[in-house]
Design a protein around this motif. Structure first.
Motif, PDB file in Angstrom:
ATOM      1  N   TYR A   5       0.808  -1.219   0.000  1.00  0.00           N
ATOM      2  CA  TYR A   5       0.000   0.000   0.000  1.00  0.00           C
ATOM      3  C   TYR A   5       0.840   1.267   0.000  1.00  0.00           C
ATOM      4  O   TYR A   5       1.995   1.260   0.370  1.00  0.00           O
ATOM      5  CB  TYR A   5      -0.991  -0.007   1.155  1.00  0.00           C
ATOM      6  N   SER A   6       0.242   2.330  -0.432  1.00  0.00           N
ATOM      7  CA  SER A   6       0.930   3.617  -0.409  1.00  0.00           C
ATOM      8  C   SER A   6       0.199   4.540   0.548  1.00  0.00           C
ATOM      9  O   SER A   6      -0.985   4.363   0.799  1.00  0.00           O
ATOM     10  CB  SER A   6       0.921   4.273  -1.763  1.00  0.00           C
ATOM     11  N   VAL A   7       0.922   5.508   1.028  1.00  0.00           N
ATOM     12  CA  VAL A   7       0.361   6.432   2.001  1.00  0.00           C
ATOM     13  C   VAL A   7       0.322   7.832   1.410  1.00  0.00           C
ATOM     14  O   VAL A   7       1.275   8.272   0.776  1.00  0.00           O
ATOM     15  CB  VAL A   7       1.212   6.435   3.284  1.00  0.00           C
ATOM     16  N   ILE A 179      12.696   3.500  -6.863  1.00  0.00           N
ATOM     17  CA  ILE A 179      12.223   4.465  -7.875  1.00  0.00           C
ATOM     18  C   ILE A 179      10.790   4.888  -7.555  1.00  0.00           C
ATOM     19  O   ILE A 179      10.442   6.068  -7.658  1.00  0.00           O
ATOM     20  CB  ILE A 179      12.319   3.847  -9.294  1.00  0.00           C
ATOM     21  N   HIS A 180       9.965   3.931  -7.128  1.00  0.00           N
ATOM     22  CA  HIS A 180       8.572   4.234  -6.778  1.00  0.00           C
ATOM     23  C   HIS A 180       8.509   5.317  -5.693  1.00  0.00           C
ATOM     24  O   HIS A 180       7.819   6.320  -5.838  1.00  0.00           O
ATOM     25  CB  HIS A 180       7.881   2.948  -6.310  1.00  0.00           C
ATOM     26  N   GLU A 181       9.259   5.104  -4.617  1.00  0.00           N
ATOM     27  CA  GLU A 181       9.198   6.067  -3.509  1.00  0.00           C
ATOM     28  C   GLU A 181       9.784   7.415  -3.908  1.00  0.00           C
ATOM     29  O   GLU A 181       9.249   8.463  -3.548  1.00  0.00           O
ATOM     30  CB  GLU A 181       9.891   5.514  -2.269  1.00  0.00           C
ATOM     31  N   THR A 183       9.791   8.694  -6.841  1.00  0.00           N
ATOM     32  CA  THR A 183       8.861   9.341  -7.775  1.00  0.00           C
ATOM     33  C   THR A 183       7.760  10.088  -7.017  1.00  0.00           C
ATOM     34  O   THR A 183       7.224  11.077  -7.497  1.00  0.00           O
ATOM     35  CB  THR A 183       8.283   8.306  -8.757  1.00  0.00           C
ATOM     36  N   HIS A 184       7.482   9.636  -5.800  1.00  0.00           N
ATOM     37  CA  HIS A 184       6.496  10.357  -4.981  1.00  0.00           C
ATOM     38  C   HIS A 184       6.971  11.759  -4.612  1.00  0.00           C
ATOM     39  O   HIS A 184       6.166  12.596  -4.204  1.00  0.00           O
ATOM     40  CB  HIS A 184       6.155   9.561  -3.719  1.00  0.00           C
ATOM     41  N   LEU A 185       8.254  12.014  -4.741  1.00  0.00           N
ATOM     42  CA  LEU A 185       8.744  13.376  -4.501  1.00  0.00           C
ATOM     43  C   LEU A 185       8.323  14.310  -5.642  1.00  0.00           C
ATOM     44  O   LEU A 185       8.301  15.527  -5.491  1.00  0.00           O
ATOM     45  CB  LEU A 185      10.270  13.390  -4.366  1.00  0.00           C
ATOM     46  N   ASN A 189       0.403  11.317  -5.945  1.00  0.00           N
ATOM     47  CA  ASN A 189      -0.579  10.256  -6.197  1.00  0.00           C
ATOM     48  C   ASN A 189      -0.146   9.311  -7.311  1.00  0.00           C
ATOM     49  O   ASN A 189       0.735   9.636  -8.096  1.00  0.00           O
ATOM     50  CB  ASN A 189      -1.924  10.886  -6.560  1.00  0.00           C
ATOM     51  N   HIS A 190      -0.827   8.177  -7.359  1.00  0.00           N
ATOM     52  CA  HIS A 190      -0.526   7.197  -8.401  1.00  0.00           C
ATOM     53  C   HIS A 190      -1.259   7.556  -9.700  1.00  0.00           C
ATOM     54  O   HIS A 190      -2.138   6.837 -10.141  1.00  0.00           O
ATOM     55  CB  HIS A 190      -0.914   5.789  -7.945  1.00  0.00           C
ATOM     56  N   THR A 191      -0.893   8.657 -10.241  1.00  0.00           N
ATOM     57  CA  THR A 191      -1.544   9.125 -11.472  1.00  0.00           C
ATOM     58  C   THR A 191      -0.845   8.517 -12.682  1.00  0.00           C
ATOM     59  O   THR A 191       0.181   7.844 -12.558  1.00  0.00           O
ATOM     60  CB  THR A 191      -1.397  10.649 -11.581  1.00  0.00           C
ATOM     61  N   ARG A 193       0.769  10.172 -14.780  1.00  0.00           N
ATOM     62  CA  ARG A 193       2.079  10.831 -14.821  1.00  0.00           C
ATOM     63  C   ARG A 193       3.077  10.081 -13.933  1.00  0.00           C
ATOM     64  O   ARG A 193       4.220   9.864 -14.310  1.00  0.00           O
ATOM     65  CB  ARG A 193       1.924  12.280 -14.358  1.00  0.00           C
ATOM     66  N   PHE A 194       2.593   9.670 -12.741  1.00  0.00           N
ATOM     67  CA  PHE A 194       3.435   8.931 -11.798  1.00  0.00           C
ATOM     68  C   PHE A 194       4.007   7.672 -12.460  1.00  0.00           C
ATOM     69  O   PHE A 194       5.218   7.437 -12.453  1.00  0.00           O
ATOM     70  CB  PHE A 194       2.593   8.573 -10.565  1.00  0.00           C
ATOM     71  N   TRP A 195       3.128   6.875 -13.062  1.00  0.00           N
ATOM     72  CA  TRP A 195       3.582   5.610 -13.663  1.00  0.00           C
ATOM     73  C   TRP A 195       4.454   5.870 -14.896  1.00  0.00           C
ATOM     74  O   TRP A 195       5.365   5.101 -15.193  1.00  0.00           O
ATOM     75  CB  TRP A 195       2.392   4.707 -14.010  1.00  0.00           C
TER      76      TRP A 195
HETATM   77 ZN    ZN Z   1       3.169   4.757  -4.126  1.00  0.00          ZN
END
Ligand code: ZN
Length: 230
Positions: A5-7, A179-181, A183-185, A189-191, A193-195
């Motif tokens: 999960y993501s926060v 890379i996932h974490e 990218t949250h910078l 959100n998991h938009t 654009r994020f992916w």
């Molecule tokens: Zn995430």
């Protein structure tokens, strides 16, 4: 049991869970929420989450491993044998296989946790630096944690934390979580654009993501704690 999960920290007073269209789990929490509280909240709602995910698999207890020579131990995606000897040496020795003294039976889980945490610091910290540079982001600090239900986290003060169990996974999976974490910078959100950002860094990121979904539970296996002696 494991949830990837993501926060999302925000200006809110209550905790909430959202299951997104791609079945990823988003936990929305107040800005100052502590990690322990977040884990506790997810733990309390785990059956609800399972139901929402339409998981056909029933909740399973994590199997335990026997403390015997020949047991295999996962490290960086490979299985290594455990060798138990009768000498009086301290801690864990690793040299293509794991070597432990018989007298460490009671401490085995603690010793492995310590060893894996140390290896996590050695391997993950430099990788975070490399990926941060590639992404052009700056983080505050990085740490290794004993998360129950998460592989990594990115806090509102730009601190990054990673689950020590991650070091058991293949390097590509570790890189994906880093890379996932990071990218949250750039995108909270998991938009889409994020992916897309993740994809630009790791075109085959979905393989790593699926590996975690399918094998995440294996990373949690520990040795039996109350083994009776025969
Ligand atoms: Zn995430």
């Amino acid at each position: 049991m494991n949830f990837d999960y993501s926060v999302q920290f925000g200006n809110r007073k209550t905790f909430g869970i959202v299951i997104e269209r791609d079945k990823s789990i988003l936990v929305k929490v107040p800005k100052n929420a502590k990690n322990e509280k977040i884990d506790e909240f997810v733990n309390k709602n785990k059956y609800w989450i399972y139901k929402k995910l339409n998981n056909k698999q029933k909740y399973k207890d994590i199997p335990e491993k026997e403390f015997v020579s020949g047991s295999s131990i996962l490290y960086l995606g490979r299985n290594y044998n455990l060798d138990i000897d009768s000498y009086n040496h301290e801690g864990i020795k690793f040299n293509g296989k794991f070597l432990l003294s018989k007298k460490e039976r009671e401490n085995v889980n603690k010793l492995f946790k310590k060893w894996f945490m140390q290896k996590s610091e050695e391997k993950i910290y430099p990788l975070v630096k490399v990926h941060a540079k590639n992404l052009g982001v700056e983080f505050n600090k990085v740490g290794i944690k004993d998360f129950k239900y998460r592989w990594g986290s990115c806090t509102p003060n730009n601190n990054l934390y990673f689950n020590w169990r991650l070091i058991k996974a293949p390097l590509s999976v570790i890189n994906y979580v880093i890379i996932h974490e990071l990218t949250h910078l750039l995108e909270t959100n998991h938009t889409k654009r994020f992916w897309n950002i993740i994809k630009s860094q790791m075109p085959k990121y979905e393989e790593a993501r699926n590996w975690l979904k399918d094998n995440g539970q294996v990373l949690e296996i520990e040795f039996e704690s109350n083994q009776t002696r025969i």
